[in-house]
Every structure is written in C-alpha cells, then in structure tokens.
Design a protein around this motif. Structure first.
Motif, PDB file in Angstrom:
ATOM      1  N   GLU A  51      -1.082   4.089  -1.468  1.00  0.00           N
ATOM      2  CA  GLU A  51      -2.254   3.987  -2.359  1.00  0.00           C
ATOM      3  C   GLU A  51      -3.113   2.792  -1.972  1.00  0.00           C
ATOM      4  OE1 GLU A  51      -0.589   3.794  -6.238  1.00  0.00           O
ATOM      5  OE2 GLU A  51       0.035   5.906  -6.282  1.00  0.00           O
ATOM      6  N   GLN A  56       4.991   4.780  -1.743  1.00  0.00           N
ATOM      7  CA  GLN A  56       3.835   5.371  -2.427  1.00  0.00           C
ATOM      8  C   GLN A  56       2.821   4.299  -2.813  1.00  0.00           C
ATOM      9  OE1 GLN A  56       3.150   8.551  -2.748  1.00  0.00           O
ATOM     10  NE2 GLN A  56       1.208   8.079  -3.786  1.00  0.00           N
ATOM     11  N   LYS A  57       3.311   3.140  -3.220  1.00  0.00           N
ATOM     12  CA  LYS A  57       2.402   2.039  -3.557  1.00  0.00           C
ATOM     13  C   LYS A  57       1.660   1.547  -2.307  1.00  0.00           C
ATOM     14  CE  LYS A  57       5.124   0.392  -7.504  1.00  0.00           C
ATOM     15  NZ  LYS A  57       5.908  -0.745  -8.083  1.00  0.00           N
ATOM     16  N   SER A  70      -4.978   3.537   1.285  1.00  0.00           N
ATOM     17  CA  SER A  70      -6.076   4.477   1.048  1.00  0.00           C
ATOM     18  C   SER A  70      -7.307   3.754   0.504  1.00  0.00           C
ATOM     19  CB  SER A  70      -5.626   5.572   0.067  1.00  0.00           C
ATOM     20  OG  SER A  70      -4.536   6.318   0.597  1.00  0.00           O
TER      21      SER A  70
END
Length: 402
Positions: free
Chosen positions: A30, A26-27, A33
C-alpha cells in the motif's frame, strides 16, 4: 528418511510467521502504491536526480524510459511465426564416479506456426574431460562445478544465435511482397543480466562474456529479437526507483548519509517488496507496464548491448521480460515479440511452451546419467583400462540394506 511427526511443531510456527509476513507485506504494498502515484507526477525530476547522483547510489535501481502510468495492450500475434528457445543441463564432475569429467547438454527447440514445417526438438551434448577444462578455473578460485554452469550459459547463447540466424537466413532469399518476413522470436529462460560476472576475475570473465555478446551481435545483425523470460521474478530494481522518493536526505548520496546499508536506512520502507508484487496491482491481463533501463553495474561491460525490461501480466502471473536495447528501440519488433511471447504463455498454460520444451530436451535424468557412465565404462574397458568402477562410497550409497 524425513520424520514428519517431528516437523509438526515447526510447521505451525512457520505458518504463523508467514501470516505475520503477509500482513506486513500488504502494508508495504500500500505504501509503495502511494509512492508510485507520487512518482508519476514527478518522474522527470527524479530521473534527473537519479542520473546526477548515480555514482553515489549504492543500491540497484532502474530508470523508467516511458511514463510510469504506461499501460499497453499486447497485440495478437500473426498466425504465421517461429519461436526458438534453448536451455541447458549438466552432469557435474564427481570423484566417486568411474571418470572425473562433466557433461553439458543444450536443449534446442524451434517451433514453426502456420508454416507446415516440422519442429526441431533435440539436444547437443558435449563432454569435458581435458585438464584445461577441469582445472583451469581453479587458478581464479572458481570451483569446477561453478565454472561448468558459467560455460553452460555461454553455450546456451551461442546455440540460440546459431538457430535464430539460421532460421532468418533461410527466410531472407524468399522474401517478397507476396511472402513477407516471418516474425521470429528467440527466447531464453531467465535474465539477460548475468549478475555472477561481477564476482569473476577479469581473465575468467573474458572466457564467458565475449562469446555471449558476439552471439547477441549476430542476432542483432539478423534482426532476430532476443528475449529473456523471468517467471516468479525476485527483482526489485523498479521498486528501488521509488526509494529515491522515500529518501529523507537533501540528495540521494548513500555514501555520505547512509554508509551502513542496514534495515534502519530511511528509504528501505518497501524492503523486501518485489517489482512483480507491485505491478500485480497495476496491470490487467494482457497488459505491459512501462519500459525500464537497467542500471546494473555489470552492464557497463555489455558494450552496446544495454538491457531493458518491462513487466507483463500474462494471465497467470506478472512476468519480467528482458530485451537488448536494439529490440526496445524498434517499436514494431518489440510489440511483435511481446505478442509472440504471450501466445507462447497461453499455449504453455501459464509458461512459454518453447522454453519448457527446451528444458525437457536438456534435462539429464537419472537413467540418462546411468547410461552415460555405462557407455563411458565400456569405452574405458575397451581401451584397456583396469579397475574401472565407482568408489566404494558411491556403490554403498546406491544400495541400502536398511
């Protein structure tokens, strides 16, 4: 027999590891993105840098052909259309069987929609038993089992071209203003970029790639669009474009600044993030992202058949769609093909129905294999051969006294 009780402790450790990976993933997502937002405003700058230093960039990366913020709604397909697909399966050679040979089975599917025509659902089997088929690849250091899979890939392409060109050829004499062209799409399961060709010697490669390119050329001449559909894609070519932004050196000269490509390379901040994971946060169902041109080195051998790709939110997942350059450059044909593809996914409840049916036609089940060797055994006995049968090892493995 698998002892589940003994596995219990290992499964607990695996679940903890996956939980930690999910947090780390997830890191990375992010961070990627954020880099994507930055790349949208500086796309031209980094495309020029990528082109200038392409000989010094050692990791696989792709070039965005459209703006990175491109989001296109896929059109609804016409009610009248045709979808074609092929897929292959095989029986591998086995010294313990009654004869050392292998079989390729190519599944064929032609689905006509809104045309009141019967579909085609069958397969084309072919047995290979001659010494040149079984042993020729060994002079290149290629096992027969591997060579069999390479030949199957070529056969799938040739059968697909024969079907597609035949269907389009049947339509051509009937075309007029009252009877326009029937949209047609030829699909294969998996990538159109055959990465395995990189490791093949030149002489071996000449037996596999030219027939494929010839088949694709026939489809190009007939304007029968070709598409590769990749489910659960593991590709990272798009994310690797963002590594150019993450590079901490003056220029992306990997050979000079980062000769040892290990985990400590500064630009590997997203690894192992996949393209599909990133685009899952960017696309809505029924949308496609920007078009990309693959820069895989093996494509230098593809002549004018450069491969382009995009990511599509098909509703159930982010699918990678690959097409030849001539399809990508024909906007109408490209959009039409995407519409037919999405309809196939919807009809197949998450996966193109034509490709799934081609697989079902191709797959060789245990009973099929037993019948094949049974027929072969009868023919060998009829021909006067003696001591026909499987090895003692194979016979013992098929029956257990435990």
């Amino acid at each position: 027999m698998l002892d589940i009780t003994k596995l219990a402790g290992q499964i607990q450790g695996l679940s903890q590891h996956l939980t930690q990976e999910a947090v780390a993933g997830q890191k990375r997502l992010e961070l990627a993105s954020k880099y994507l937002v930055d790349a949208i405003g500086r796309q031209e700058e980094f495309v020029e840098k990528q082109d200038k230093w392409k000989d010094r960039i050692v990791f696989a990366n792709a070039t965005p052909i459209e703006p990175l913020d491109t989001r296109v709604e896929i059109p609804v397909p016409p009610k009248v259309h045709t979808v074609i697909a092929t897929d292959g399966s095989q029986i591998a050679p086995n010294h313990h069987e009654i004869a050392y040979c292998y079989l390729l089975n190519i599944g064929r599917v032609v689905l006509h929609y809104g045309q009141n025509k019967h579909p085609l659902l069958d397969s084309l089997p072919e047995v290979f038993y001659r010494p040149e088929d079984l042993y020729a690849s060994r002079k290149w250091g290629i096992r027969t089992e591997e060579w069999m899979s390479y030949r199957r890939t070529a056969s799938e392409a040739m059968v697909l071209a024969e079907l597609a060109c035949g269907i389009v050829g049947e339509q051509t004499p009937l075309l007029n203003q009252l009877n326009p062209r029937v949209p047609t799409l030829a699909m294969v399961d998996g990538s159109l970029i055959y990465w395995f060709l990189e490791q093949l010697p030149l002489e071996a490669r000449e037996h596999i790639l030219p027939p494929i390119l010839e088949a694709w050329g026939q489809m190009k001449a007939s304007r029968a669009p070709l598409m590769g559909y990749l489910s659960a894609s593991r590709n990272v070519e798009g994310v690797n474009f963002l590594r150019l932004l993450a590079c901490t050196h003056p220029v992306p000269d990997c050979a000079s600044f980062c000769p040892n490509q290990n985990d400590k390379v500064p630009c590997k901040v997203f690894d192992p993030l996949r393209d599909s994971t990133l685009w899952a946060t960017q696309l809505q169902p029924g949308q496609r992202g920007p078009l990309w041109r693959s820069n895989a080195r093996i494509l230098e051998l593809y002549q004018d058949q450069q491969i382009y790709f995009c990511y599509v939110h098909v509703g159930t997942e982010i699918a990678r769609i690959e097409i030849p350059r001539w399809v990508a450059e024909d906007t109408q044909l490209f959009d039409e093909s995407l519409g037919l593809m999405l309809a196939q996914v919807q009809k197949g409840y998450g996966y193109p129905v034509a490709i799934a049916e081609a697989h079902n036609q191709a797959v060789v089940k245990g009973g099929d294999k037993a019948r094949f060797f049974s027929v072969l055994e009868r023919q060998m006995i009829k021909a006067g051969l003696r001591n026909v049968g499987t090895s003692y090892k194979e016979a013992r493995k098929r029956g257990s006294i435990a």
